[in-house]
Scaffold this motif. Structure first.
Motif, PDB file in Angstrom:
ATOM      1  N   PRO A   3     -16.230 -15.063  15.262  1.00  0.00           N
ATOM      2  CA  PRO A   3     -17.098 -13.703  15.072  1.00  0.00           C
ATOM      3  C   PRO A   3     -16.503 -12.882  16.447  1.00  0.00           C
ATOM      4  O   PRO A   3     -17.071 -11.682  15.971  1.00  0.00           O
ATOM      5  N   MET A   4     -16.263 -13.520  17.233  1.00  0.00           N
ATOM      6  CA  MET A   4     -15.992 -12.791  18.323  1.00  0.00           C
ATOM      7  C   MET A   4     -14.303 -12.532  18.832  1.00  0.00           C
ATOM      8  O   MET A   4     -13.722 -13.554  18.569  1.00  0.00           O
ATOM      9  N   LEU A   5     -13.948 -11.526  19.443  1.00  0.00           N
ATOM     10  CA  LEU A   5     -12.882 -11.288  19.825  1.00  0.00           C
ATOM     11  C   LEU A   5     -12.576 -10.871  21.393  1.00  0.00           C
ATOM     12  O   LEU A   5     -13.660 -10.292  21.859  1.00  0.00           O
ATOM     13  N   SER A   6     -11.555 -11.392  21.994  1.00  0.00           N
ATOM     14  CA  SER A   6     -11.374 -11.045  23.399  1.00  0.00           C
ATOM     15  C   SER A   6     -10.926  -9.519  23.395  1.00  0.00           C
ATOM     16  O   SER A   6     -10.220  -9.071  22.519  1.00  0.00           O
ATOM     17  N   ALA A   7     -11.459  -8.739  24.220  1.00  0.00           N
ATOM     18  CA  ALA A   7     -10.902  -7.431  24.240  1.00  0.00           C
ATOM     19  C   ALA A   7     -10.573  -6.623  25.731  1.00  0.00           C
ATOM     20  O   ALA A   7     -11.353  -7.125  26.565  1.00  0.00           O
ATOM     21  N   PRO A   8      -9.512  -6.251  25.926  1.00  0.00           N
ATOM     22  CA  PRO A   8      -9.088  -5.783  27.358  1.00  0.00           C
ATOM     23  C   PRO A   8     -10.207  -4.568  27.562  1.00  0.00           C
ATOM     24  O   PRO A   8     -10.890  -3.987  26.714  1.00  0.00           O
ATOM     25  N   VAL A   9     -10.281  -4.513  28.866  1.00  0.00           N
ATOM     26  CA  VAL A   9     -11.377  -3.371  29.659  1.00  0.00           C
ATOM     27  C   VAL A   9     -10.622  -2.354  30.233  1.00  0.00           C
ATOM     28  O   VAL A   9      -9.842  -2.600  30.923  1.00  0.00           O
ATOM     29  N   THR A  10     -10.762  -1.195  29.776  1.00  0.00           N
ATOM     30  CA  THR A  10     -10.041   0.131  30.401  1.00  0.00           C
ATOM     31  C   THR A  10     -11.007   1.122  30.945  1.00  0.00           C
ATOM     32  O   THR A  10     -11.976   1.117  29.901  1.00  0.00           O
ATOM     33  N   GLY A  11     -10.792   1.910  31.828  1.00  0.00           N
ATOM     34  CA  GLY A  11     -11.879   2.912  32.316  1.00  0.00           C
ATOM     35  C   GLY A  11     -11.221   4.134  32.450  1.00  0.00           C
ATOM     36  O   GLY A  11      -9.890   4.406  32.522  1.00  0.00           O
ATOM     37  N   SER A  65      -4.593   1.263  33.542  1.00  0.00           N
ATOM     38  CA  SER A  65      -4.453   0.014  33.619  1.00  0.00           C
ATOM     39  C   SER A  65      -5.617  -0.902  32.797  1.00  0.00           C
ATOM     40  O   SER A  65      -6.600  -0.179  32.684  1.00  0.00           O
ATOM     41  N   GLN A  66      -5.630  -2.138  32.331  1.00  0.00           N
ATOM     42  CA  GLN A  66      -6.331  -2.785  31.636  1.00  0.00           C
ATOM     43  C   GLN A  66      -6.506  -4.129  32.361  1.00  0.00           C
ATOM     44  O   GLN A  66      -5.901  -4.677  33.055  1.00  0.00           O
ATOM     45  N   VAL A  67      -7.750  -4.513  32.208  1.00  0.00           N
ATOM     46  CA  VAL A  67      -8.193  -5.823  32.955  1.00  0.00           C
ATOM     47  C   VAL A  67      -8.706  -6.683  31.677  1.00  0.00           C
ATOM     48  O   VAL A  67      -9.568  -6.257  30.630  1.00  0.00           O
ATOM     49  N   CYS A  68      -8.470  -7.815  31.834  1.00  0.00           N
ATOM     50  CA  CYS A  68      -8.689  -8.744  30.484  1.00  0.00           C
ATOM     51  C   CYS A  68     -10.083  -9.671  31.013  1.00  0.00           C
ATOM     52  O   CYS A  68     -10.039 -10.145  32.237  1.00  0.00           O
ATOM     53  N   CYS A  69     -10.681  -9.930  30.167  1.00  0.00           N
ATOM     54  CA  CYS A  69     -11.123  -9.538  28.936  1.00  0.00           C
ATOM     55  C   CYS A  69     -12.616  -9.523  28.855  1.00  0.00           C
ATOM     56  O   CYS A  69     -13.290 -10.352  29.285  1.00  0.00           O
ATOM     57  N   GLY A  70     -13.000  -8.680  28.140  1.00  0.00           N
ATOM     58  CA  GLY A  70     -14.571  -8.610  27.576  1.00  0.00           C
ATOM     59  C   GLY A  70     -14.371  -9.397  26.167  1.00  0.00           C
ATOM     60  O   GLY A  70     -13.571  -9.595  25.695  1.00  0.00           O
ATOM     61  N   VAL A  71     -15.857  -9.208  25.674  1.00  0.00           N
ATOM     62  CA  VAL A  71     -15.699  -9.841  24.288  1.00  0.00           C
ATOM     63  C   VAL A  71     -16.454  -8.935  23.393  1.00  0.00           C
ATOM     64  O   VAL A  71     -17.548  -8.588  23.848  1.00  0.00           O
ATOM     65  N   VAL A  72     -16.180  -8.751  22.352  1.00  0.00           N
ATOM     66  CA  VAL A  72     -16.613  -7.966  21.329  1.00  0.00           C
ATOM     67  C   VAL A  72     -16.692  -8.659  19.985  1.00  0.00           C
ATOM     68  O   VAL A  72     -16.313  -9.441  19.682  1.00  0.00           O
ATOM     69  N   PRO A  73     -17.929  -8.376  19.050  1.00  0.00           N
ATOM     70  CA  PRO A  73     -18.076  -8.962  17.731  1.00  0.00           C
ATOM     71  C   PRO A  73     -16.912  -8.246  16.773  1.00  0.00           C
ATOM     72  O   PRO A  73     -16.487  -7.270  16.841  1.00  0.00           O
ATOM     73  N   ARG A  74     -16.026  -8.984  16.119  1.00  0.00           N
ATOM     74  CA  ARG A  74     -15.066  -8.770  15.117  1.00  0.00           C
ATOM     75  C   ARG A  74     -15.650  -7.652  14.352  1.00  0.00           C
ATOM     76  O   ARG A  74     -14.925  -6.854  13.982  1.00  0.00           O
ATOM     77  N   HIS A  75     -16.918  -7.729  13.949  1.00  0.00           N
ATOM     78  CA  HIS A  75     -17.480  -6.511  12.815  1.00  0.00           C
ATOM     79  C   HIS A  75     -18.570  -6.026  13.722  1.00  0.00           C
ATOM     80  O   HIS A  75     -19.351  -6.874  14.254  1.00  0.00           O
ATOM     81  N   TRP A  76     -18.843  -4.789  13.669  1.00  0.00           N
ATOM     82  CA  TRP A  76     -19.538  -3.874  14.410  1.00  0.00           C
ATOM     83  C   TRP A  76     -20.844  -4.433  13.742  1.00  0.00           C
ATOM     84  O   TRP A  76     -21.209  -4.696  12.724  1.00  0.00           O
ATOM     85  N   VAL A  77     -21.858  -4.575  14.532  1.00  0.00           N
ATOM     86  CA  VAL A  77     -23.403  -4.665  14.196  1.00  0.00           C
ATOM     87  C   VAL A  77     -24.271  -3.452  14.573  1.00  0.00           C
ATOM     88  O   VAL A  77     -23.857  -3.087  15.932  1.00  0.00           O
ATOM     89  N   PRO A  78     -25.218  -3.332  14.097  1.00  0.00           N
ATOM     90  CA  PRO A  78     -26.394  -2.418  14.478  1.00  0.00           C
ATOM     91  C   PRO A  78     -26.735  -2.691  15.580  1.00  0.00           C
ATOM     92  O   PRO A  78     -27.179  -4.041  16.115  1.00  0.00           O
ATOM     93  N   GLY A  79     -27.131  -1.757  16.680  1.00  0.00           N
ATOM     94  CA  GLY A  79     -27.894  -2.113  17.968  1.00  0.00           C
ATOM     95  C   GLY A  79     -27.057  -2.597  18.914  1.00  0.00           C
ATOM     96  O   GLY A  79     -27.384  -3.137  19.936  1.00  0.00           O
ATOM     97  N   LEU A  80     -25.513  -2.640  18.805  1.00  0.00           N
ATOM     98  CA  LEU A  80     -24.527  -3.324  19.487  1.00  0.00           C
ATOM     99  C   LEU A  80     -24.449  -2.643  20.828  1.00  0.00           C
ATOM    100  O   LEU A  80     -24.551  -1.103  20.900  1.00  0.00           O
TER     101      LEU A  80
END
Length: 175
Positions: A31-39, A68-83
């Motif tokens: 249910p969760m995916l790793s996600a690069p972080v960029t600013g 530049s991207q830094v690895c990794c944050g985590v996000v739900p595969r599917h958006w959920v209200p209140g995220l």
């Protein structure tokens, strides 16, 4: 004859077992995916370091970002209200401030400490807007220590992207 039948039965059973495992593995998506972080820094300050839910790093110069991207944050595969996301960062309000150097080009420790005493540390919790396909955690630093985060798979230049900020934003005298 018995040895041949046992061998064929074992191969057949192994084939069925492999097929069942394959189908089960394909259905059991995390249910969760790793996600690069960029600013993206839309301010005249420098962002010395950043994190989103504990993941991140890097530093972003004034009016810069996205490279530049830094690895990794985590996000739900599917958006959920209140995220939401917890964003923490350290800001240098005078990134072009002079810091003395010694004869070898190294920063003078006392002068660096004087400069670093003006750094500020911040922490906010922000909503993450709805996304269809999870992607990069994109963090936007705005004037007055405002922050926006997206977690979609849409590029910043795409008209569907939820935020449309100029890279160089006017900063008010008083926040």
């Amino acid at each position: 004859m018995c040895k041949t039948r046992n061998w064929k039965t074992a191969v057949s059973l192994a084939g069925w077992l492999s097929a069942v495992l394959l189908v089960t593995a394909c259905r059991s998506q995390s249910p969760m995916l790793s996600a690069p972080v960029t600013g993206y820094n839309h301010t005249s300050a420098a962002i010395n370091r950043l994190s989103v839910n504990g993941a991140g790093g890097g530093n972003i110069g004034p009016h810069q970002g996205g490279g530049s991207q830094v690895c990794c944050g985590v996000v739900p595969r599917h958006w959920v209200p209140g995220l939401r996301a917890i964003v923490e960062w350290e800001k240098d309000p005078d990134p072009r401030g002079y810091i003395k150097r010694d004869q070898y080009g190294q920063f003078d420790n006392k002068d660096y400490e004087r400069h670093a005493a003006n750094y500020s540390r911040h922490k906010v919790i922000v909503e993450i807007p709805r996304y269809t396909v999870a992607g990069t955690l994109k963090v936007h630093f705005l004037p007055c220590d405002q922050v926006r985060v997206s977690a979609d798979n849409i590029k910043v230049v795409d008209p569907r992207y939820p935020y449309n900020y100029p890279m160089k934003m006017e900063e008010p005298e008083v926040c």
